[in-house]
Design an enzyme around this catalytic site. Structure first.
Site, PDB file in Angstrom:
ATOM      1  N   ASN A 219     -26.156  24.179 -39.621  1.00  0.00           N
ATOM      2  CA  ASN A 219     -25.616  25.508 -39.316  1.00  0.00           C
ATOM      3  C   ASN A 219     -24.306  25.649 -40.091  1.00  0.00           C
ATOM      4  O   ASN A 219     -23.309  25.040 -39.724  1.00  0.00           O
ATOM      5  CB  ASN A 219     -25.377  25.620 -37.803  1.00  0.00           C
ATOM      6  CG  ASN A 219     -24.623  26.884 -37.416  1.00  0.00           C
ATOM      7  OD1 ASN A 219     -24.521  27.821 -38.216  1.00  0.00           O
ATOM      8  ND2 ASN A 219     -24.106  26.918 -36.200  1.00  0.00           N
ATOM      9  N   TRP A 220     -24.361  26.437 -41.163  1.00  0.00           N
ATOM     10  CA  TRP A 220     -23.167  26.550 -42.018  1.00  0.00           C
ATOM     11  C   TRP A 220     -22.097  27.448 -41.411  1.00  0.00           C
ATOM     12  O   TRP A 220     -20.990  27.509 -41.910  1.00  0.00           O
ATOM     13  CB  TRP A 220     -23.562  27.087 -43.385  1.00  0.00           C
ATOM     14  CG  TRP A 220     -24.259  26.086 -44.259  1.00  0.00           C
ATOM     15  CD1 TRP A 220     -24.584  24.799 -43.934  1.00  0.00           C
ATOM     16  CD2 TRP A 220     -24.722  26.298 -45.601  1.00  0.00           C
ATOM     17  NE1 TRP A 220     -25.203  24.197 -44.994  1.00  0.00           N
ATOM     18  CE2 TRP A 220     -25.313  25.086 -46.035  1.00  0.00           C
ATOM     19  CE3 TRP A 220     -24.699  27.391 -46.481  1.00  0.00           C
ATOM     20  CZ2 TRP A 220     -25.863  24.943 -47.308  1.00  0.00           C
ATOM     21  CZ3 TRP A 220     -25.257  27.247 -47.746  1.00  0.00           C
ATOM     22  CH2 TRP A 220     -25.825  26.031 -48.153  1.00  0.00           C
ATOM     23  N   LYS A 221     -22.442  28.205 -40.395  1.00  0.00           N
ATOM     24  CA  LYS A 221     -21.509  29.187 -39.805  1.00  0.00           C
ATOM     25  C   LYS A 221     -20.970  30.095 -40.921  1.00  0.00           C
ATOM     26  O   LYS A 221     -21.706  30.382 -41.860  1.00  0.00           O
ATOM     27  CB  LYS A 221     -20.400  28.462 -39.047  1.00  0.00           C
ATOM     28  CG  LYS A 221     -20.956  27.399 -38.111  1.00  0.00           C
ATOM     29  CD  LYS A 221     -19.971  26.848 -37.146  1.00  0.00           C
ATOM     30  CE  LYS A 221     -20.652  25.789 -36.294  1.00  0.00           C
ATOM     31  NZ  LYS A 221     -19.817  25.313 -35.212  1.00  0.00           N
TER      32      LYS A 221
ATOM     33  N   GLY B 162     -23.189  21.231 -37.562  1.00  0.00           N
ATOM     34  CA  GLY B 162     -22.283  22.216 -38.158  1.00  0.00           C
ATOM     35  C   GLY B 162     -21.546  21.612 -39.337  1.00  0.00           C
ATOM     36  O   GLY B 162     -22.088  21.503 -40.443  1.00  0.00           O
ATOM     37  N   GLY B 163     -20.315  21.175 -39.101  1.00  0.00           N
ATOM     38  CA  GLY B 163     -19.433  20.678 -40.165  1.00  0.00           C
ATOM     39  C   GLY B 163     -20.088  19.704 -41.130  1.00  0.00           C
ATOM     40  O   GLY B 163     -19.949  19.835 -42.353  1.00  0.00           O
TER      41      GLY B 163
ATOM     42  N   GLY C 250     -17.351  21.228 -33.069  1.00  0.00           N
ATOM     43  CA  GLY C 250     -16.249  21.341 -34.023  1.00  0.00           C
ATOM     44  C   GLY C 250     -14.981  20.634 -33.584  1.00  0.00           C
ATOM     45  O   GLY C 250     -13.914  20.824 -34.170  1.00  0.00           O
TER      46      GLY C 250
ATOM     47  N   GLU D 226     -25.886  22.147 -26.817  1.00  0.00           N
ATOM     48  CA  GLU D 226     -24.604  21.955 -27.486  1.00  0.00           C
ATOM     49  C   GLU D 226     -23.476  22.135 -26.476  1.00  0.00           C
ATOM     50  O   GLU D 226     -23.079  23.272 -26.181  1.00  0.00           O
ATOM     51  CB  GLU D 226     -24.428  23.002 -28.593  1.00  0.00           C
ATOM     52  CG  GLU D 226     -25.451  22.921 -29.690  1.00  0.00           C
ATOM     53  CD  GLU D 226     -24.940  23.559 -30.973  1.00  0.00           C
ATOM     54  OE1 GLU D 226     -24.806  22.853 -31.962  1.00  0.00           O
ATOM     55  OE2 GLU D 226     -24.633  24.764 -30.966  1.00  0.00           O
TER      56      GLU D 226
ATOM     57  N   SER E   8     -20.471  17.984 -33.073  1.00  0.00           N
ATOM     58  CA  SER E   8     -19.830  16.887 -33.812  1.00  0.00           C
ATOM     59  C   SER E   8     -20.803  15.782 -34.238  1.00  0.00           C
ATOM     60  O   SER E   8     -20.436  14.610 -34.283  1.00  0.00           O
ATOM     61  CB  SER E   8     -18.664  16.307 -33.003  1.00  0.00           C
ATOM     62  OG  SER E   8     -17.666  17.299 -32.795  1.00  0.00           O
TER      63      SER E   8
ATOM     64  N   HIS F 244     -25.893  30.969 -29.962  1.00  0.00           N
ATOM     65  CA  HIS F 244     -24.910  29.926 -30.290  1.00  0.00           C
ATOM     66  C   HIS F 244     -23.634  30.199 -29.480  1.00  0.00           C
ATOM     67  O   HIS F 244     -23.276  31.352 -29.242  1.00  0.00           O
ATOM     68  CB  HIS F 244     -24.604  29.921 -31.788  1.00  0.00           C
ATOM     69  CG  HIS F 244     -23.769  28.758 -32.189  1.00  0.00           C
ATOM     70  ND1 HIS F 244     -22.405  28.740 -32.020  1.00  0.00           N
ATOM     71  CD2 HIS F 244     -24.107  27.550 -32.702  1.00  0.00           C
ATOM     72  CE1 HIS F 244     -21.949  27.558 -32.431  1.00  0.00           C
ATOM     73  NE2 HIS F 244     -22.951  26.822 -32.853  1.00  0.00           N
TER      74      HIS F 244
HETATM   75  P1  PGA Z   1     -20.310  20.894 -35.317  1.00  0.00           P
HETATM   76  O1  PGA Z   1     -21.044  22.266 -34.952  1.00  0.00           O
HETATM   77  O2  PGA Z   1     -21.374  19.938 -35.802  1.00  0.00           O
HETATM   78  O3  PGA Z   1     -19.340  21.249 -36.401  1.00  0.00           O
HETATM   79  O4  PGA Z   1     -19.650  20.404 -34.065  1.00  0.00           O
HETATM   80  C1  PGA Z   1     -22.300  22.270 -34.335  1.00  0.00           C
HETATM   81  C2  PGA Z   1     -22.749  23.681 -34.075  1.00  0.00           C
HETATM   82  O5  PGA Z   1     -21.921  24.513 -33.667  1.00  0.00           O
HETATM   83  O6  PGA Z   1     -23.927  24.035 -34.241  1.00  0.00           O
END
Ligand code: PGA
Length: 247
Positions: A3-5, A228-229, A167, A161, A207, A89
């Protein structure tokens, strides 16, 4: 699933695509790879020959068409053969005030257009501290998904999540993750039956990184990750994908 956001310029997105395609031989064939880029990049990323990934939208409207400036619809995704969309999300819930009632409509919109919803659920830190994490997640499942038919539910992907792990670099322990995933699966079994709950894929997100993914994916009820990250860097993302392989 990456998920690149709201990250990456177009140039950076294309660099990632070239980078991951160049390393396609390193991607195990038994792992399904999905990327949810910003909506603008879906079309160019769809044009790549033999992509190693399937594309997903980060969000979609509950409506099919109409005067909803700024939105993209499941009908549009269907028309471009985009088969997946994140729904609910925690950032959409928090910053865009999406409620479970609205999410139920988005889920229906997805089914109307053959888009598979990746339904996100998870508790906030205060809810966990007050030991309300199970009831919170159950409420989210009940209000957004329990109106579906079992054959529809079988297609839904659930992403657990915990908001406090997104994050933040704080990853939930494998015990916390397995416990919640088992709870989600049992709850789905109670409502939809065992045959349905056993085939629903439940991803963990929050994370996830190359250093913890193998341990998380080894949990019995964890079927993959929503990343995400760490999905923004080809090297990290490939390592995470490799750790999901059973071979
Ligand atoms: P993160 O994000 O891996 O950066 O914690 C996960 C997400 O929000 O899908």
């Amino acid at each position: 699933m990456g998920n690149w956001k709201m990250n990456k310029t177009f140039e950076e997105a294309m660099e990632f695509v070239v980078g991951i395609q160049d390393r396609s031989a390193e991607i195990p064939t038994d792992v399904e790879v999905m990327i949810a880029p910003p909506a603008l990049y879906i079309a160019p990323m769809e044009m790549i020959k033999e992509p190693v990934y399937q594309l997903a939208a980060q969000n979609c409207s509950q409506h099919s068409y109409g005067a909803f400036t700024g939105e993209i619809s499941p009908a549009m995704l269907e028309s471009m053969s985009i088969r997946y969309a994140l729904v609910g999300h925690s950032e959409r819930r928090t910053y865009f005030h999406e409620t479970d009632e609205l999410l139920a409509k988005k889920i229906d919109g997805c089914f109307l257009h053959q888009v598979v919803p990746v339904f996100c659920c998870g508790e906030r830190l205060e809810e966990r501290k007050e030991k309300r994490h199970f009831i919170t997640v159950l409420h989210q499942l009940e209000h957004a998904l329990y109106h579906l038919k079992p054959e529809q539910m079988q297609k839904v992907i659930v992403a657990y999540e915990p908001v406090w792990a997104i994050g933040t670099g704080i990853v939930a322990s494998t015990e916390q993750v397995q416990e919640m995933h088992a709870f989600v699966r049992t709850s789905l079994a109670d409502h939809f039956g065992e045959a349905t709950s056993s085939v629903v894929r439940i991803l963990y997100g929050g994370s996830v990184s190359p250093s913890n993914s193998a341990e998380l994916f080894a949990c019995e009820d964890v079927d993959g990750g929503l990343v995400g990250g760490a999905s923004l860097k080809v090297r990290d993302f490939i390592q995470i994908i490799q750790s999901a392989s059973k071979s």
